[in-house]
Design a protein around this motif. Structure first.
Motif, PDB file in Angstrom:
ATOM      1  N   PRO A  87       0.907  -1.219   0.011  1.00 21.30           N
ATOM      2  CA  PRO A  87      -0.188   0.227  -0.109  1.00 21.30           C
ATOM      3  C   PRO A  87       0.787   1.401  -0.046  1.00 21.30           C
ATOM      4  CG  PRO A  87       0.359  -0.941   2.166  1.00 21.30           C
ATOM      5  CD  PRO A  87       0.663  -1.907   1.217  1.00 21.30           C
ATOM      6  N   PHE A  88       1.330   1.743  -1.135  1.00 22.75           N
ATOM      7  CA  PHE A  88       2.425   2.758  -1.330  1.00 22.75           C
ATOM      8  C   PHE A  88       2.142   3.478  -2.593  1.00 22.75           C
ATOM      9  CE2 PHE A  88       6.298   4.652  -2.501  1.00 22.75           C
ATOM     10  CZ  PHE A  88       6.756   5.213  -1.628  1.00 22.75           C
ATOM     11  N   ASP A  89       2.064   4.736  -2.530  1.00 23.66           N
ATOM     12  CA  ASP A  89       2.117   5.552  -3.793  1.00 23.66           C
ATOM     13  C   ASP A  89       2.995   6.907  -3.767  1.00 23.66           C
ATOM     14  OD1 ASP A  89      -0.255   4.670  -5.873  1.00 23.66           O
ATOM     15  OD2 ASP A  89      -0.889   4.342  -3.693  1.00 23.66           O
ATOM     16  N   ILE A  90       3.152   7.285  -4.765  1.00 17.98           N
ATOM     17  CA  ILE A  90       4.286   8.589  -4.713  1.00 17.98           C
ATOM     18  C   ILE A  90       3.819   9.378  -5.983  1.00 17.98           C
ATOM     19  CG2 ILE A  90       6.154   7.619  -6.045  1.00 17.98           C
ATOM     20  CD1 ILE A  90       7.963   9.473  -4.452  1.00 17.98           C
ATOM     21  N   VAL A  91       3.738  10.657  -5.883  1.00 14.70           N
ATOM     22  CA  VAL A  91       3.539  11.716  -6.615  1.00 14.70           C
ATOM     23  C   VAL A  91       4.589  12.577  -6.729  1.00 14.70           C
ATOM     24  CG1 VAL A  91       1.888  13.615  -7.623  1.00 14.70           C
ATOM     25  CG2 VAL A  91       0.797  11.675  -6.539  1.00 14.70           C
ATOM     26  N   HIS A  92       5.620  12.198  -7.912  1.00 16.46           N
ATOM     27  CA  HIS A  92       6.978  12.944  -7.780  1.00 16.46           C
ATOM     28  C   HIS A  92       7.144  14.043  -8.564  1.00 16.46           C
ATOM     29  CE1 HIS A  92      11.376  12.588  -8.894  1.00 16.46           C
ATOM     30  NE2 HIS A  92      11.264  12.612  -7.411  1.00 16.46           N
ATOM     31  N   ARG A  93       7.678  15.166  -8.066  1.00 16.94           N
ATOM     32  CA  ARG A  93       7.859  16.435  -8.515  1.00 16.94           C
ATOM     33  C   ARG A  93       6.754  16.888  -9.474  1.00 16.94           C
ATOM     34  NH1 ARG A  93      13.262  17.948  -7.697  1.00 16.94           N
ATOM     35  NH2 ARG A  93      14.544  16.416  -6.805  1.00 16.94           N
ATOM     36  N   ASP A  94       5.569  17.052  -8.977  1.00 17.78           N
ATOM     37  CA  ASP A  94       4.340  17.150  -9.486  1.00 17.78           C
ATOM     38  C   ASP A  94       4.273  18.806  -9.535  1.00 17.78           C
ATOM     39  OD1 ASP A  94       1.986  17.167 -11.169  1.00 17.78           O
ATOM     40  OD2 ASP A  94       0.768  17.119  -9.213  1.00 17.78           O
ATOM     41  N   THR A  95       4.032  19.700 -10.686  1.00 18.44           N
ATOM     42  CA  THR A  95       3.871  20.962 -10.515  1.00 18.44           C
ATOM     43  C   THR A  95       2.311  21.189 -10.742  1.00 18.44           C
ATOM     44  OG1 THR A  95       5.734  21.368 -11.910  1.00 18.44           O
ATOM     45  CG2 THR A  95       4.229  23.360 -11.639  1.00 18.44           C
ATOM     46  N   LYS A  96       1.951  22.090  -9.525  1.00 19.77           N
ATOM     47  CA  LYS A  96       0.612  22.419  -9.350  1.00 19.77           C
ATOM     48  C   LYS A  96       0.053  23.909  -9.574  1.00 19.77           C
ATOM     49  CE  LYS A  96       0.316  18.747  -5.933  1.00 19.77           C
ATOM     50  NZ  LYS A  96      -0.344  17.747  -6.544  1.00 19.77           N
TER      51      LYS A  96
ATOM     52  N   ASP B   4      -7.273   7.255   4.182  1.00 17.72           N
ATOM     53  CA  ASP B   4      -6.596   6.461   5.542  1.00 17.72           C
ATOM     54  C   ASP B   4      -5.144   6.596   5.357  1.00 17.72           C
ATOM     55  OD1 ASP B   4      -8.996   5.610   6.593  1.00 17.72           O
ATOM     56  OD2 ASP B   4      -9.071   3.807   5.511  1.00 17.72           O
ATOM     57  N   ARG B   5      -4.539   6.700   4.191  1.00 16.35           N
ATOM     58  CA  ARG B   5      -3.127   6.706   3.865  1.00 16.35           C
ATOM     59  C   ARG B   5      -2.320   7.776   4.553  1.00 16.35           C
ATOM     60  NH1 ARG B   5      -1.448   4.185  -0.795  1.00 16.35           N
ATOM     61  NH2 ARG B   5      -2.788   2.170  -1.219  1.00 16.35           N
ATOM     62  N   TYR B   6      -1.247   7.602   5.294  1.00 13.22           N
ATOM     63  CA  TYR B   6      -0.529   8.494   5.715  1.00 13.22           C
ATOM     64  C   TYR B   6       0.287   9.104   4.655  1.00 13.22           C
ATOM     65  CZ  TYR B   6      -1.545   7.229  10.635  1.00 13.22           C
ATOM     66  OH  TYR B   6      -2.244   7.019  11.761  1.00 13.22           O
ATOM     67  N   GLU B   7       0.757  10.732   4.993  1.00 15.03           N
ATOM     68  CA  GLU B   7       1.225  11.354   3.631  1.00 15.03           C
ATOM     69  C   GLU B   7       2.229  12.151   4.076  1.00 15.03           C
ATOM     70  OE1 GLU B   7      -0.828  14.537   0.368  1.00 15.03           O
ATOM     71  OE2 GLU B   7      -1.999  13.342   1.695  1.00 15.03           O
ATOM     72  N   ILE B   8       3.378  12.308   3.333  1.00 14.07           N
ATOM     73  CA  ILE B   8       4.597  13.174   3.619  1.00 14.07           C
ATOM     74  C   ILE B   8       4.622  13.940   2.064  1.00 14.07           C
ATOM     75  CG2 ILE B   8       6.802  13.181   3.651  1.00 14.07           C
ATOM     76  CD1 ILE B   8       6.886  10.565   4.898  1.00 14.07           C
ATOM     77  N   VAL B   9       4.680  15.328   2.492  1.00 14.34           N
ATOM     78  CA  VAL B   9       4.563  16.061   1.197  1.00 14.34           C
ATOM     79  C   VAL B   9       5.862  16.869   1.427  1.00 14.34           C
ATOM     80  CG1 VAL B   9       3.806  18.236   0.151  1.00 14.34           C
ATOM     81  CG2 VAL B   9       1.899  16.299   0.971  1.00 14.34           C
ATOM     82  N   TYR B  10       6.686  16.827   0.289  1.00 19.97           N
ATOM     83  CA  TYR B  10       8.036  18.042   0.241  1.00 19.97           C
ATOM     84  C   TYR B  10       7.820  19.005  -0.657  1.00 19.97           C
ATOM     85  CZ  TYR B  10      12.812  19.349  -0.175  1.00 19.97           C
ATOM     86  OH  TYR B  10      13.820  20.111  -0.302  1.00 19.97           O
ATOM     87  N   ILE B  11       8.127  20.274  -0.400  1.00 20.62           N
ATOM     88  CA  ILE B  11       8.044  21.306  -1.335  1.00 20.62           C
ATOM     89  C   ILE B  11       9.196  21.585  -1.969  1.00 20.62           C
ATOM     90  CG2 ILE B  11       7.129  23.664  -1.539  1.00 20.62           C
ATOM     91  CD1 ILE B  11       4.971  21.767  -0.717  1.00 20.62           C
ATOM     92  N   HIS B  12       9.565  21.219  -3.284  1.00 21.57           N
ATOM     93  CA  HIS B  12      10.742  21.522  -4.185  1.00 21.57           C
ATOM     94  C   HIS B  12      10.752  23.212  -4.314  1.00 21.57           C
ATOM     95  CE1 HIS B  12      11.461  17.219  -4.797  1.00 21.57           C
ATOM     96  NE2 HIS B  12      10.256  17.240  -5.072  1.00 21.57           N
ATOM     97  N   GLN B  13       9.556  23.840  -4.884  1.00 28.72           N
ATOM     98  CA  GLN B  13       9.669  25.063  -5.362  1.00 28.72           C
ATOM     99  C   GLN B  13       8.291  25.753  -5.477  1.00 28.72           C
ATOM    100  OE1 GLN B  13      11.910  24.582  -9.247  1.00 28.72           O
ATOM    101  NE2 GLN B  13       9.795  25.142 -10.142  1.00 28.72           N
TER     102      GLN B  13
ATOM    103  N   THR C 298       5.895  22.951  -7.153  1.00 24.41           N
ATOM    104  CA  THR C 298       6.350  21.903  -7.314  1.00 24.41           C
ATOM    105  C   THR C 298       6.663  20.970  -6.119  1.00 24.41           C
ATOM    106  OG1 THR C 298       7.337  22.722  -9.671  1.00 24.41           O
ATOM    107  CG2 THR C 298       8.180  20.269  -8.499  1.00 24.41           C
ATOM    108  N   SER C 299       5.985  19.895  -5.993  1.00 24.50           N
ATOM    109  CA  SER C 299       5.917  19.127  -4.713  1.00 24.50           C
ATOM    110  C   SER C 299       6.160  17.560  -5.022  1.00 24.50           C
ATOM    111  CB  SER C 299       4.893  19.290  -3.857  1.00 24.50           C
ATOM    112  OG  SER C 299       3.706  19.008  -4.407  1.00 24.50           O
ATOM    113  N   THR C 300       6.447  16.791  -3.980  1.00 24.88           N
ATOM    114  CA  THR C 300       6.488  15.364  -4.076  1.00 24.88           C
ATOM    115  C   THR C 300       5.436  14.873  -2.841  1.00 24.88           C
ATOM    116  OG1 THR C 300       8.766  15.105  -5.152  1.00 24.88           O
ATOM    117  CG2 THR C 300       7.764  13.126  -3.776  1.00 24.88           C
ATOM    118  N   ALA C 301       4.528  13.841  -3.229  1.00 24.33           N
ATOM    119  CA  ALA C 301       3.802  13.590  -1.904  1.00 24.33           C
ATOM    120  C   ALA C 301       4.048  11.878  -2.060  1.00 24.33           C
ATOM    121  CB  ALA C 301       2.340  13.863  -2.297  1.00 24.33           C
ATOM    122  N   VAL C 302       4.415  11.353  -0.725  1.00 23.71           N
ATOM    123  CA  VAL C 302       4.257   9.983  -0.624  1.00 23.71           C
ATOM    124  C   VAL C 302       3.089   9.678   0.154  1.00 23.71           C
ATOM    125  CG1 VAL C 302       5.588   8.175   0.531  1.00 23.71           C
ATOM    126  CG2 VAL C 302       6.737   9.907  -0.640  1.00 23.71           C
TER     127      VAL C 302
END
Length: 302
Positions: free
Chosen positions: A16-25, A37-46, A85-89
């Protein structure tokens, strides 16, 4: 009321794992509010913007990290010019099931702390270590070489170790100071009131009366700031609370429904299924099975 849109995850129960990698919003492409239900880590690249999580608003800037426990309402509001632009796990906690090793470390501590203290943001500067770990996870998932799932799991553990080591007292003070003051004071108070009393009287009329504003004004400001209407937000908070109660107590579903603010049991079942994809009974069974399996694993290791 329109159902709250739900994020689509991969449906592999073993991974049960997904990643949205370096996505520009942008404001037009950002996903709508969601509860999962998933736990989430979000990192802001720019880029920059505002992140609404649970009951607070946070700035988003390069290097910022957000840790979001499961069943926490959140929505990002990217800047229209300086796009995020962020990555979400995303992962389910059973993926990280492991025995305690006796040194007091728990990889999920950072999420427990965030939920308990309502501090979801780890302010910082762009981190080469964090970006390397996220890039490594993405590469493993893309290449799918032999053992790639084990490799992803190892990198996720390294990521959580790095985050847990970042959350000392100084970091917590910085995170507290960085909560963004958005909207009128009465709105902040009402968000806290809903969080503390999910089973109380939380109709638009009662909330607006408590805030001493008209229902129309309350509804307009609430939607503008959170991206949700009052009814959708209250239902999401109530169902999140009901999930906690189903796991933490042996009370019957009808008792938990009443405690969560639902006078009608069919309405509770309908909202629970709509927001979680399961009936309350099925949800409780699945969590009980997970807990039993975790205990069995610990016994086997011991």
């Amino acid at each position: 009321m329109n159902p709250m849109p739900k994020r689509r995850f991969s449906d592999d129960p073993l991974f049960p794992f997904d990643i949205v990698h370096r996505d520009t919003k942008s404001p037009e492409t950002e996903l709508p509010d969601h509860l999962h239900d998933r736990y989430e880590i979000v990192y802001i690249h720019q880029g920059k913007g505002t992140f609404f999580i649970d009951q607070s608003f946070f700035e988003m800037r390069p290097g910022d990290l957000f840790v979001i426990p499961g069943n926490t309402i959140h929505r990002a509001f990217p800047d229209g010019v300086d796009r995020i632009t962020s990555t979400a796990v995303f992962f389910a906690p059973p993926l990280l099931r492991q025995p305690a090793l006796g040194d007091g470390y728990a990889c999920m501590r950072i999420f427990e702390q965030a939920r308990r203290e309502h501090r979801y943001r780890l302010p910082g500067t762009p981190s080469a270590e964090i970006e390397r770990l996220l890039d490594a996870i993405q590469k493993e998932l893309r290449d799918q070489a032999s053992g790639y799932r084990q490799a992803v799991l190892l990198e996720l553990h390294r990521l959580l170790l790095a985050l847990n080591r970042m959350t000392g007292p100084a970091a917590r003070r910085d995170a507290e100071e960085e909560v963004k003051r958005v909207g009128p004071h009465w709105m902040q108070e009402m968000l806290r009131h809903i969080d503390r009393h999910p089973g109380g009287e939380l109709s638009l009329s009662s909330l607006s009366e408590r805030a001493a504003v008209t229902p129309a004004h309350f509804s307009r400001v609430f939607k503008q700031l959170t991206g949700m209407n009052v009814t959708a937000y209250v239902n999401a908070k109530r169902i999140a609370y009901a999930k906690e109660q189903l796991v933490a107590s042996d009370d019957s579903v009808d008792v938990i429904a009443t405690r969560s603010g639902y006078e009608s049991l069919p309405h509770f079942h309908r909202m629970f299924k709509q927001l979680s994809g399961q009936t309350p009974a099925a949800f409780k069974r699945s969590r009980t099975m997970r807990a039993d399996q975790a205990r069995a694993d610990r016994i086997q290791i011991d």
